[in-house]
Design a protein around this motif. Structure first.
Motif, mmCIF file in Angstrom:
data_model
loop_
_atom_site.group_PDB
_atom_site.id
_atom_site.type_symbol
_atom_site.label_atom_id
_atom_site.label_comp_id
_atom_site.label_asym_id
_atom_site.label_seq_id
_atom_site.Cartn_x
_atom_site.Cartn_y
_atom_site.Cartn_z
ATOM 1 N N GLU A 210 -11.205 3.270 1.193
ATOM 2 C CA GLU A 210 -11.307 3.608 -0.224
ATOM 3 C C GLU A 210 -9.962 3.583 -0.937
ATOM 4 O O GLU A 210 -9.893 3.913 -2.128
ATOM 5 C CB GLU A 210 -11.932 5.002 -0.383
ATOM 6 C CG GLU A 210 -13.343 5.132 0.157
ATOM 7 C CD GLU A 210 -14.338 4.332 -0.658
ATOM 8 O OE1 GLU A 210 -14.155 4.235 -1.876
ATOM 9 O OE2 GLU A 210 -15.294 3.796 -0.066
ATOM 10 N N SER A 211 -8.888 3.190 -0.265
ATOM 11 C CA SER A 211 -7.553 3.262 -0.858
ATOM 12 C C SER A 211 -7.412 2.356 -2.084
ATOM 13 O O SER A 211 -6.711 2.681 -3.043
ATOM 14 C CB SER A 211 -6.495 2.892 0.185
ATOM 15 O OG SER A 211 -6.704 1.567 0.658
ATOM 16 N N LEU A 212 -8.090 1.196 -2.085
ATOM 17 C CA LEU A 212 -7.969 0.258 -3.203
ATOM 18 C C LEU A 212 -8.620 0.785 -4.472
ATOM 19 O O LEU A 212 -8.335 0.284 -5.568
ATOM 20 C CB LEU A 212 -8.598 -1.090 -2.823
ATOM 21 C CG LEU A 212 -7.914 -1.847 -1.676
ATOM 22 C CD1 LEU A 212 -8.675 -3.125 -1.374
ATOM 23 C CD2 LEU A 212 -6.468 -2.164 -2.030
ATOM 24 N N LYS A 213 -9.501 1.761 -4.368
ATOM 25 C CA LYS A 213 -10.193 2.302 -5.532
ATOM 26 C C LYS A 213 -9.402 3.403 -6.232
ATOM 27 O O LYS A 213 -9.837 3.894 -7.281
ATOM 28 C CB LYS A 213 -11.566 2.847 -5.118
ATOM 29 C CG LYS A 213 -12.484 1.795 -4.510
ATOM 30 C CD LYS A 213 -13.825 2.396 -4.125
ATOM 31 C CE LYS A 213 -14.747 1.361 -3.489
ATOM 32 N NZ LYS A 213 -16.056 1.938 -3.082
ATOM 33 N N GLN A 214 -8.275 3.806 -5.677
ATOM 34 C CA GLN A 214 -7.479 4.887 -6.248
ATOM 35 C C GLN A 214 -6.312 4.328 -7.043
ATOM 36 O O GLN A 214 -5.799 3.242 -6.754
ATOM 37 C CB GLN A 214 -6.960 5.812 -5.136
ATOM 38 C CG GLN A 214 -8.046 6.511 -4.350
ATOM 39 C CD GLN A 214 -8.830 7.492 -5.181
ATOM 40 O OE1 GLN A 214 -8.299 8.153 -6.068
ATOM 41 N NE2 GLN A 214 -10.135 7.591 -4.903
ATOM 42 N N SER A 215 -5.881 5.089 -8.038
ATOM 43 C CA SER A 215 -4.717 4.682 -8.826
ATOM 44 C C SER A 215 -3.437 4.878 -8.023
ATOM 45 O O SER A 215 -3.397 5.646 -7.059
ATOM 46 C CB SER A 215 -4.647 5.507 -10.111
ATOM 47 O OG SER A 215 -4.391 6.877 -9.811
ATOM 48 N N LEU A 275 -2.428 0.860 4.988
ATOM 49 C CA LEU A 275 -3.178 0.305 3.861
ATOM 50 C C LEU A 275 -2.901 1.053 2.563
ATOM 51 O O LEU A 275 -3.060 0.483 1.475
ATOM 52 C CB LEU A 275 -4.682 0.330 4.166
ATOM 53 C CG LEU A 275 -5.139 -0.534 5.349
ATOM 54 C CD1 LEU A 275 -6.641 -0.411 5.547
ATOM 55 C CD2 LEU A 275 -4.750 -1.993 5.130
ATOM 56 N N LEU A 276 -2.492 2.303 2.649
ATOM 57 C CA LEU A 276 -2.164 3.065 1.447
ATOM 58 C C LEU A 276 -0.736 2.785 1.011
ATOM 59 O O LEU A 276 -0.454 2.645 -0.189
ATOM 60 C CB LEU A 276 -2.362 4.567 1.689
ATOM 61 C CG LEU A 276 -3.794 5.117 1.609
ATOM 62 C CD1 LEU A 276 -4.641 4.638 2.771
ATOM 63 C CD2 LEU A 276 -3.776 6.639 1.557
ATOM 64 N N PHE A 277 0.197 2.712 1.962
ATOM 65 C CA PHE A 277 1.600 2.517 1.603
ATOM 66 C C PHE A 277 1.835 1.164 0.935
ATOM 67 O O PHE A 277 2.652 1.062 0.015
ATOM 68 C CB PHE A 277 2.488 2.645 2.849
ATOM 69 C CG PHE A 277 2.974 4.041 3.096
ATOM 70 C CD1 PHE A 277 3.983 4.597 2.335
ATOM 71 C CD2 PHE A 277 2.415 4.813 4.101
ATOM 72 C CE1 PHE A 277 4.434 5.887 2.566
ATOM 73 C CE2 PHE A 277 2.847 6.098 4.343
ATOM 74 C CZ PHE A 277 3.869 6.643 3.576
ATOM 75 N N VAL A 278 1.147 0.125 1.384
ATOM 76 C CA VAL A 278 1.378 -1.205 0.807
ATOM 77 C C VAL A 278 0.942 -1.282 -0.649
ATOM 78 O O VAL A 278 1.350 -2.216 -1.367
ATOM 79 C CB VAL A 278 0.664 -2.289 1.638
ATOM 80 C CG1 VAL A 278 1.240 -2.369 3.034
ATOM 81 C CG2 VAL A 278 -0.842 -2.052 1.686
ATOM 82 N N GLU A 279 0.143 -0.320 -1.106
ATOM 83 C CA GLU A 279 -0.292 -0.304 -2.499
ATOM 84 C C GLU A 279 0.721 0.378 -3.413
ATOM 85 O O GLU A 279 0.570 0.326 -4.634
ATOM 86 C CB GLU A 279 -1.645 0.423 -2.616
ATOM 87 C CG GLU A 279 -2.789 -0.262 -1.881
ATOM 88 C CD GLU A 279 -3.086 -1.633 -2.433
ATOM 89 O OE1 GLU A 279 -2.985 -1.800 -3.666
ATOM 90 O OE2 GLU A 279 -3.413 -2.539 -1.638
#
Length: 509
Positions: A210-215, A275-279
């Motif tokens: 779900e990381s891509l759905k967060q700001s 996956l969260l850090f790369v965003e």
């Protein structure tokens, strides 16, 4: 196999329970009981390693890992449900197998190393507690049980640093390490709260999906909290000071905690959150910066050490800093391989260090010539770049001063006012007034800063809010309020209302 998987973190806890009960009833307080304790400790970790190896082989044969496995429900409150689950993906299985292997080697080494030691049973009980905690960190399916393992590892670290509790240096080092890691625990708890707030779950698999759905703002806040926890646990900048005081425990515990496993727990957490850090590119560069500072600190400080354990410890800090740099540059898989190889290598070095001290008679390695030529850099390396002193002056001394002042206030003022006897004889009159006046005086950099801010607020309150005679902020507000009431009364009259209606039509047309 599903039922066997559920026992992976539980088997070491069963050994902890047995050692504690047996010692309580006096069943294992002699030399003969050492064999049974050592055998059970090796057997529990050996079974864990065997289960993980079977899962590894099955995963290689089928081409995919089991993934998230829910074992049982642990807690349910409203819409929030937390399960006892394990996350057996490629990363978890690889690092979990490594953890079990190195634990088995360290336990086997400890059986002979601690033979006839007074604290033999206590050492193995704490080491098994750490084994369970470390397995939860790398294999837990959700953030809640990862935090439970995180705390079990921290408590075990505290108990083994203070293994020789009759030595003041050991107990002081254990307290310092324990308090320093509480900063990381606070970050982890805040991250746990944000996981439920943003994702509605604490499962690692769902958080990554779900990381891509967060700001970026939400991800940034969550990752900063996790990063504080990781830096504190792995003793990376700015939390590099505590690990130098944590080498007072026996060599096997130093091996597992600060050479191979616990010091890499923070790096593992960052890799788990790839996956969260790369965003969030800003935090990726932050990883690079903190990693470079930690690597330079560990490398330069290690060059001037004269004992082997300190040299290995600073080298571990430098290598962990490089792993952080690799994560910041996006090479998370490289960082994972680096972690595995370094953990194995450092385990061998730490466990070999006692024998090396007996075999090698030459003095410690000389400081490089280029470092000796720079007086400032050499002195800074000897003083560990004054990070300890800076931390003490910025945080420790103000906290100690505040604690001392609160104790004095309670003892000298509160007890006197309520009529209770004081151990220091109580105060009265002018002495009481002077004691009250000393309360809250700032000490140290942060203390003086807070005192300055408090004085500024006091001036604002005194001169603009509470000042009498019609000169204060309240008087000004009341004066403006009277004019507003007059205007409101005028506008409420019919002729002014008609005028406003006419002006409205003019503006519209």
């Amino acid at each position: 196999m599903h039922s066997l998987i559920s026992f992976i973190p539980v088997l070491p806890l069963l050994v902890v329970l047995y050692i504690g009960i047996a010692y309580l009833f006096g069943w294992n307080r002699n030399e003969q009981s050492e064999k049974l304790t050592g055998l059970l400790s090796q057997l529990s970790i050996g079974l864990v390693l065997l289960i993980l190896l079977i899962i590894d082989i099955q995963s290689l044969m089928t081409g995919h890992a089991p993934g998230h496995i829910v074992i049982s429900q642990w807690l349910a409150s409203g819409n929030t449900v937390i399960h006892y689950s394990l996350y057996l993906d490629a990363l978890g299985l690889s690092i979990g197998t490594l953890v079990a292997l190195l634990l088995l080697v360290a336990i086997r080494f400890s059986v002979n190393y601690l033979h006839r030691e007074v604290g033999f049973q206590r050492f193995f009980m704490v080491l098994q507690l750490f084994a369970s905690g470390m397995l939860l960190i790398v294999l837990s399916g959700n953030v809640v049980f990862t935090f439970i393992g995180w705390e079990m590892a921290g408590i075990s670290s505290y108990l083994l640093i203070a293994y020789a509790y009759d030595r003041p240096v050991a107990t002081a080092g254990a307290n310092y390490a324990f308090i320093s890691n509480r900063f990381g625990d606070a970050g982890f708890l805040f991250a746990l709260f944000l996981c439920f707030q943003y994702f509605g779950t604490a499962n690692w698999e769902e958080i990554n999906n779900e990381s891509l759905k967060q700001s970026n703002l939400h991800l940034g806040m969550l990752l900063i909290a996790f990063l504080v926890a990781a830096l504190a646990k792995s003793a990376l900048f700015p939390f590099v000071t505590w690990v130098s005081r944590a080498l007072e425990g026996p060599t096997p515990s130093s091996t597992i905690f600060y050479g191979s496993l616990m010091t890499h727990a923070g790096i593992f957490l960052i890799i788990r959150l790839e996956l969260l850090f790369v965003e969030v590119p800003f935090l990726m560069w932050m990883l690079v910066l903190l990693g470079v500072i930690s690597a330079l600190y560990g490398w330069l400080s290690g060059l001037v050490q004269t004992d082997i354990k300190s040299s290995l410890m600073f080298s571990t800090t430098a290598q962990s800093g490089l792993m952080l740099v690799e994560c910041g540059l996006g090479y998370f898989e490289l960082a994972a391989w680096h972690l595995v190889i370094h953990a194995i290598w450092r385990t061998w070095q730490f466990l070999s260090s006692p024998a090396l001290m007996h075999m090698v008679s030459r003095p410690a390695r000389p400081v490089p010539a280029w470092l000796r030529k720079s007086n400032f850099l050499y002195t800074a390396a000897l003083q560990r770049f004054w990070v300890d002193h800076f931390t003490e002056r910025l945080l420790l001394r103000p906290t100690q001063s505040l604690s001392s002042e609160l104790r004095d206030f309670d003892e000298k003022v509160i007890n006197t006012l309520v009529g209770q006897p004081s151990e220091q004889g109580g105060l009265s009159g002018l002495k009481l007034q002077r004691s009250v006046d000393r309360i809250g005086r700032g000490r140290g950099l942060s203390g003086r800063l807070m005192e300055t801010v408090a004085a500024a607020f006091e001036w604002f309150e005194e001169h603009l809010i509470l000042k009498g005679g019609g000169d204060g902020l309240i008087a000004l507000v009341n004066h403006i309020g009277k004019y507003m009431l007059t205007i409101e009364e005028l506008l409420s009259q019919p002729r002014y209302l008609v005028l406003l209606v006419a002006l409205t039509f003019v503006v519209v047309l």
